[in-house]
Write a protein that holds these residues in place. Structure first.
Motif, PDB file in Angstrom:
ATOM      1  N   TYR A  17      13.527  31.989  -6.635  1.00  0.00           N
ATOM      2  CA  TYR A  17      13.526  30.667  -6.021  1.00  0.00           C
ATOM      3  C   TYR A  17      14.763  30.594  -5.135  1.00  0.00           C
ATOM      4  CZ  TYR A  17      12.320  25.771  -5.468  1.00  0.00           C
ATOM      5  OH  TYR A  17      11.923  24.570  -4.932  1.00  0.00           O
ATOM      6  N   GLY A  37      12.328  26.721  -2.085  1.00  0.00           N
ATOM      7  CA  GLY A  37      11.007  27.235  -2.414  1.00  0.00           C
ATOM      8  C   GLY A  37      11.108  28.614  -3.028  1.00  0.00           C
ATOM      9  N   LEU A  75       3.041  31.071  -3.714  1.00  0.00           N
ATOM     10  CA  LEU A  75       4.215  30.400  -3.155  1.00  0.00           C
ATOM     11  C   LEU A  75       4.411  29.113  -3.952  1.00  0.00           C
ATOM     12  CD1 LEU A  75       3.686  30.886   0.678  1.00  0.00           C
ATOM     13  CD2 LEU A  75       5.158  32.181  -0.858  1.00  0.00           C
ATOM     14  N   GLY A  92       7.578  24.832  -2.504  1.00  0.00           N
ATOM     15  CA  GLY A  92       8.230  24.869  -1.196  1.00  0.00           C
ATOM     16  C   GLY A  92       8.349  23.473  -0.605  1.00  0.00           C
ATOM     17  N   LEU A 105      11.650  29.129   6.100  1.00  0.00           N
ATOM     18  CA  LEU A 105      11.739  29.284   4.653  1.00  0.00           C
ATOM     19  C   LEU A 105      10.497  29.983   4.096  1.00  0.00           C
ATOM     20  CD1 LEU A 105      13.253  28.724   1.999  1.00  0.00           C
ATOM     21  CD2 LEU A 105      12.165  26.464   1.982  1.00  0.00           C
ATOM     22  N   THR A 106       9.328  29.630   4.586  1.00  0.00           N
ATOM     23  CA  THR A 106       8.088  30.241   4.101  1.00  0.00           C
ATOM     24  C   THR A 106       8.037  31.719   4.456  1.00  0.00           C
ATOM     25  OG1 THR A 106       6.938  28.127   4.257  1.00  0.00           O
ATOM     26  CG2 THR A 106       5.568  30.113   4.164  1.00  0.00           C
ATOM     27  N   ARG A 111      10.386  33.632   2.205  1.00  0.00           N
ATOM     28  CA  ARG A 111       9.839  33.812   0.849  1.00  0.00           C
ATOM     29  C   ARG A 111       8.753  34.878   0.834  1.00  0.00           C
ATOM     30  NH1 ARG A 111       7.696  28.577  -1.534  1.00  0.00           N
ATOM     31  NH2 ARG A 111       7.058  28.116   0.580  1.00  0.00           N
TER      32      ARG A 111
END
Length: 151
Positions: free
Chosen positions: A50, A63, A75, A78, A93-94, A97
């Motif tokens: 995380y 996230g 996922l 988030g 951010l996505t 990750r």
């Protein structure tokens, strides 16, 4: 706030209040109040994988990811602070990750259960809706189950 150069780091237990504040900033459109305790429980039980995004010394996003029993990668939790939605932080951010998940878990399909409010965001990142459940999370917040397969 200048969000052009945020940093992303691993979550630390002392971040829990700041991450919970992110979630609260997104109530009622993206989350319902009851989800705050679910988030807190998740972070206590699964603090690994995380991440927290910071800009100007403030937590502006968070996230994570987790391996699913079916072999896909989920996922998890988030979010970006509500007043910063649409600034590109969520995409950054996505993608971060997803990259971290591939490094750790390999090249597997990604799954997400999100709402109709963020369905278009994930479609732009290559996700496809495979199931839509009206009011699945709460009244007015549908569940959109989505999958992305890396090509």
């Amino acid at each position: 706030m200048n969000v052009s150069d945020p940093s992303i780091r691993e979550y630390r237990p002392r971040d829990i209040e700041k991450v919970a504040a992110l979630l609260r900033s997104n109530i009622p459109k993206y989350f319902v109040p009851a989800e705050e305790q679910e988030l807190r429980d998740y972070l206590i039980e699964h603090p690994e994988d995380y991440y927290v995004m910071e800009s100007g010394g403030e937590v502006v996003g968070a996230g994570g990811f987790a391996g699913n029993k079916d072999g896909s990668i989920g996922l998890c939790w988030g979010m970006v602070r509500n007043d910063l939605i649409g600034t590109g932080l969520g995409k950054r951010l996505t993608l971060f990750r997803m990259e971290k998940a591939r490094e750790k878990l390999g090249d597997r399909p990604f799954m997400i259960s999100t709402s109709q409010h963020t369905e278009g965001f994930y479609q732009k990142l290559g996700f496809e809706t495979i199931e839509h459940i009206p009011d699945g999370f709460a009244p007015g917040i549908d569940i959109c189950k989505m999958v992305a397969v890396r090509e």
